[in-house]
Design an enzyme around this catalytic site. Structure first.
Site, short mmCIF file in Angstrom:
data_model
loop_
_atom_site.label_atom_id
_atom_site.label_comp_id
_atom_site.label_asym_id
_atom_site.label_seq_id
_atom_site.Cartn_x
_atom_site.Cartn_y
_atom_site.Cartn_z
N ILE A 14 118.79 72.11 121.43
CA ILE A 14 118.03 72.97 122.15
C ILE A 14 116.79 73.02 121.68
N ASN A 37 120.51 66.38 111.67
CA ASN A 37 121.75 66.23 113.03
C ASN A 37 120.92 65.94 113.98
N PHE A 83 115.51 77.38 115.09
CA PHE A 83 116.78 76.67 115.65
C PHE A 83 117.56 76.28 114.30
N LYS A 87 126.03 74.27 112.80
CA LYS A 87 126.60 75.06 113.94
C LYS A 87 128.07 74.61 114.03
N SER A 127 123.92 83.75 118.57
CA SER A 127 124.82 82.98 119.38
C SER A 127 125.80 84.08 119.92
N TYR A 155 130.63 80.56 110.31
CA TYR A 155 129.37 80.41 111.03
C TYR A 155 129.00 81.39 111.77
N LYS A 159 125.08 83.81 111.48
CA LYS A 159 124.49 83.99 112.56
C LYS A 159 124.01 85.74 112.53
N TYR A 183 122.91 82.85 122.66
CA TYR A 183 123.08 81.83 123.64
C TYR A 183 124.47 81.87 123.96
N PHE A 184 124.83 81.62 125.16
CA PHE A 184 126.12 81.36 125.52
C PHE A 184 126.43 79.82 125.36
N ARG A 299 143.41 76.26 120.34
CA ARG A 299 142.58 75.81 119.09
C ARG A 299 142.27 77.18 118.41
N GLY A 301 141.16 80.13 116.58
CA GLY A 301 139.81 81.14 116.65
C GLY A 301 139.24 81.35 118.09
P1 NAD Z 1 121.46 70.68 116.76
O1 NAD Z 1 122.33 70.39 115.47
O2 NAD Z 1 121.15 69.81 117.61
O3 NAD Z 1 120.09 71.18 116.26
C1 NAD Z 1 119.84 71.74 114.72
C2 NAD Z 1 118.51 71.35 114.20
O4 NAD Z 1 118.19 71.68 113.07
C3 NAD Z 1 118.83 69.83 113.99
O5 NAD Z 1 117.77 69.00 114.52
C4 NAD Z 1 118.98 69.63 112.36
O6 NAD Z 1 118.53 68.33 111.91
C5 NAD Z 1 118.19 70.72 112.13
N1 NAD Z 1 118.59 71.24 110.82
C6 NAD Z 1 119.94 71.55 110.22
N2 NAD Z 1 119.64 71.86 108.89
C7 NAD Z 1 118.52 71.92 108.67
C8 NAD Z 1 117.61 72.30 107.42
N3 NAD Z 1 118.26 72.67 106.49
N4 NAD Z 1 116.25 71.97 107.41
C9 NAD Z 1 115.72 71.66 108.50
N5 NAD Z 1 116.29 71.35 109.68
C10 NAD Z 1 117.64 71.56 109.81
O7 NAD Z 1 122.07 72.47 117.37
P2 NAD Z 1 121.44 72.82 118.77
O8 NAD Z 1 122.74 72.88 119.53
O9 NAD Z 1 120.44 72.44 119.30
O10 NAD Z 1 121.36 74.37 118.01
C11 NAD Z 1 120.26 75.00 117.96
C12 NAD Z 1 120.23 76.36 117.13
O11 NAD Z 1 121.11 77.20 118.09
C13 NAD Z 1 121.12 76.46 115.94
O12 NAD Z 1 120.83 77.48 115.31
C14 NAD Z 1 122.82 77.05 116.44
O13 NAD Z 1 123.25 77.61 115.67
C15 NAD Z 1 122.17 77.86 117.66
N6 NAD Z 1 123.26 77.97 118.88
C16 NAD Z 1 123.66 76.66 119.30
C17 NAD Z 1 124.70 76.81 120.48
C18 NAD Z 1 125.45 75.39 120.76
O14 NAD Z 1 126.27 75.58 121.40
N7 NAD Z 1 124.69 74.21 120.79
C19 NAD Z 1 125.07 78.00 120.74
C20 NAD Z 1 124.62 79.27 120.37
C21 NAD Z 1 123.71 78.98 119.16
C1 WQD Z 2 134.63 75.61 125.04
C2 WQD Z 2 135.86 75.73 125.72
C3 WQD Z 2 137.60 75.37 124.08
C4 WQD Z 2 136.91 71.27 123.19
C5 WQD Z 2 131.49 77.09 120.27
C6 WQD Z 2 130.91 77.92 119.29
C7 WQD Z 2 129.73 79.04 119.67
C8 WQD Z 2 128.79 78.22 120.37
C9 WQD Z 2 128.87 77.33 121.24
C10 WQD Z 2 126.98 78.03 118.44
C11 WQD Z 2 137.07 76.33 124.77
C12 WQD Z 2 137.65 74.28 124.96
C13 WQD Z 2 136.82 72.37 123.70
C14 WQD Z 2 138.21 70.16 123.59
C15 WQD Z 2 138.67 72.05 124.89
N1 WQD Z 2 128.03 77.45 119.35
N2 WQD Z 2 137.83 72.93 124.57
N3 WQD Z 2 138.89 70.93 124.44
O1 WQD Z 2 134.15 77.37 121.41
O2 WQD Z 2 133.13 78.26 123.46
O3 WQD Z 2 131.81 77.87 121.63
O4 WQD Z 2 130.04 76.12 120.85
O5 WQD Z 2 126.68 79.03 118.36
O6 WQD Z 2 129.47 79.63 118.47
O7 WQD Z 2 132.20 78.81 118.97
O8 WQD Z 2 132.59 75.95 122.84
O9 WQD Z 2 132.45 73.62 123.84
O10 WQD Z 2 133.82 74.25 121.74
O11 WQD Z 2 134.64 74.94 123.52
O12 WQD Z 2 139.66 72.53 125.50
O13 WQD Z 2 138.23 69.17 123.07
O14 WQD Z 2 136.78 74.37 125.81
O15 WQD Z 2 138.97 75.68 123.70
O16 WQD Z 2 137.81 77.23 125.33
P1 WQD Z 2 132.96 77.48 122.31
P2 WQD Z 2 133.28 74.59 122.79
#
Ligand code: NAD
Ligand code: WQD
Length: 354
Positions: A14, A37, A83, A87, A127, A155, A159, A183-184, A299, A301
């Site tokens: 993101i 990552n 960010f 995660k 999140s 996790y 947040k 974020y969703f 799954r 949780g």
């Molecule tokens: P991502 O893992 O792709 O990005 C996170 C970045 O943070 C990576 O580049 C990683 O190298 C860096 N990082 C991790 N630990 C670090 C540290 N100690 N110091 C410096 N950098 C560090 O994840 P993303 O999907 O881009 O998520 C970004 C943010 O959004 C996170 O805070 C995550 O919790 C939040 N978020 C993600 C989602 C999702 O589904 N992807 C949903 C809701 C919230």
């Molecule tokens: C989506 C749906 C699974 C994998 C997680 C974190 C949330 C946010 C986004 C950071 C669910 C189903 C998944 C698979 C499946 N991240 N699924 N087979 O669980 O909604 O959210 O990521 O903040 O905090 O909890 O996302 O993509 O893992 O799952 O059936 O192999 O897909 O059960 O219903 P989730 P997801």
């Protein structure tokens, strides 16, 4: 509105898209990331797309001294988007202290460095997971921001705690502003096919896993749970294109600057829920063939429905998700089919020529 923004975690999924959109909008971008990552190659992809490259520092976000040095070197920084975090929900149940150390400790170190350097505006990656199971509360599906918070895993609690720490800090220091963006489910990739999600380990999210099935890196998708109360029995999520999500950050930055709202939470989602089977269908259509799956137990949780009420962000930020799920699937397919090794291989020439 422009300025210089410090982005922690800016080489991640993101963060990289937000950096790109900020550069396109005319902002200057300085990234700190320890590449835990992500890969530095994303900086070149950003430059290929928009002609500008973010400034990059390999810094651990828990290292307040190193953060302080970046602020000192760049007194032009006027806001921060945070960010950087770990995660993976499942991993957080196995290594909770590591999650608290980085996600909560990182937020604390960052606030300290900002405070020491007079930077008073922060946009925080929260999140939808902070809501936990919203079906426990009557009338809270889809989920508005006033839905009670109740994360169900470490996790999610990192947040929630970071949100609370930021809120307390803003309350204690007049002149500070913070956007807590919940974020969703982010989805999709850049339509050029040269930027997308490239996690270094095994993915656990639905869409990257579906992508791996489509390119043959994985035999089939496991569908977790077919006994939910949805139209087809599988769980419902609100999938939002990562470019729409990125633009939400720019809207939030502008809001903080213009209206001084203090600390406020906004959901970033589309308001439309899709089931796992809906997603398999939509992604199969983008790929042009059926993708193999097998049904399995729920799954641990997981909850039935995480769909946003995005009204607050629509009205207060003047932002709305616009890109369709179908487009997100087409973009994801273009990314994974052209870059099976992600950023570890050069982008195909025909995409660069396009
Ligand atoms: P991502 O893992 O792709 O990005 C996170 C970045 O943070 C990576 O580049 C990683 O190298 C860096 N990082 C991790 N630990 C670090 C540290 N100690 N110091 C410096 N950098 C560090 O994840 P993303 O999907 O881009 O998520 C970004 C943010 O959004 C996170 O805070 C995550 O919790 C939040 N978020 C993600 C989602 C999702 O589904 N992807 C949903 C809701 C919230
Ligand atoms: C989506 C749906 C699974 C994998 C997680 C974190 C949330 C946010 C986004 C950071 C669910 C189903 C998944 C698979 C499946 N991240 N699924 N087979 O669980 O909604 O959210 O990521 O903040 O905090 O909890 O996302 O993509 O893992 O799952 O059936 O192999 O897909 O059960 O219903 P989730 P997801």
């Amino acid at each position: 509105m422009t300025g210089t923004i410090l982005i922690t975690g800016g080489t991640g999924y993101i963060g990289s898209f937000t950096s790109l959109e900020l550069l396109i909008a005319g902002y200057n971008v300085i990234i700190v990331d320890n590449l835990y990552n992500s890969s530095e190659e994303v900086l070149n992809r950003i430059q290929l797309i928009c002609g500008r490259k973010p400034v990059f520092y390999n810094v651990d976000v828990t290292d307040q001294q190193a953060l302080d040095a970046v602020f000192k070197k760049h007194p032009e920084i006027d806001s921060v988007i945070h960010f950087a975090a770990l995660k993976a929900v499942g991993e957080s149940t196995q290594k909770p202290v590591e999650y608290y150390r980085i996600n909560v400790g990182g937020a604390v170190a960052l606030l300290g460095a900002m405070q020491a350097n007079g930077v008073k505006s922060i946009v925080f990656s929260s999140s939808a997971t902070v809501y936990g199971d919203a079906t426990l509360h009557e009338g809270m599906i889809p989920i508005p921001e006033h839905c009670p918070i109740g994360p169900t895993n470490p996790y999610g609690r990192t947040k929630m705690m970071a949100e609370m720490i930021i809120e307390d800090h803003v309350e204690a220091h007049p002149g500070w502003n913070a956007a807590l963006l919940r974020y969703f489910n982010p989805a999709g990739a850049h339509p050029s096919g040269i930027m997308g999600e490239d996690p270094l380990g095994d993915p656990y999210n639905l869409l990257p896993l579906l992508g791996q099935v489509a390119v043959g890196r994985r035999e089939k998708l496991m569908v977790y749970g077919t006994d939910y109360g949805s139209h087809d029995g599988t769980a419902i999520r609100d999938y939002i294109h990562v470019i729409d999500l990125a633009k939400g950050h720019i809207a939030a930055l502008a809001k903080l600057k213009k209206d001084n709202p203090g600390c406020r939470a906004w959901n970033l989602g589309t308001g439309k829920g899709s089931t796992v089977f809906d997603m398999i269908k939509a992604f199969s259509a983008a790929v042009g063939r059926d993708l193999k799956y097998e049904t399995a137990e729920r799954r641990k949780g997981d909850v039935l429905d995480l769909t946003a009420v995005p009204k607050r962000a629509n009205e207060e930020l003047g932002w709305k998700a616009e890109i369709t799920l179908e487009q997100a699937c087409v973009d994801l397919w273009r990314w994974v089919s052209n870059n099976p090794q992600g950023y570890r291989q050069p982008p195909p020439q025909e995409l660069l020529d396009a």
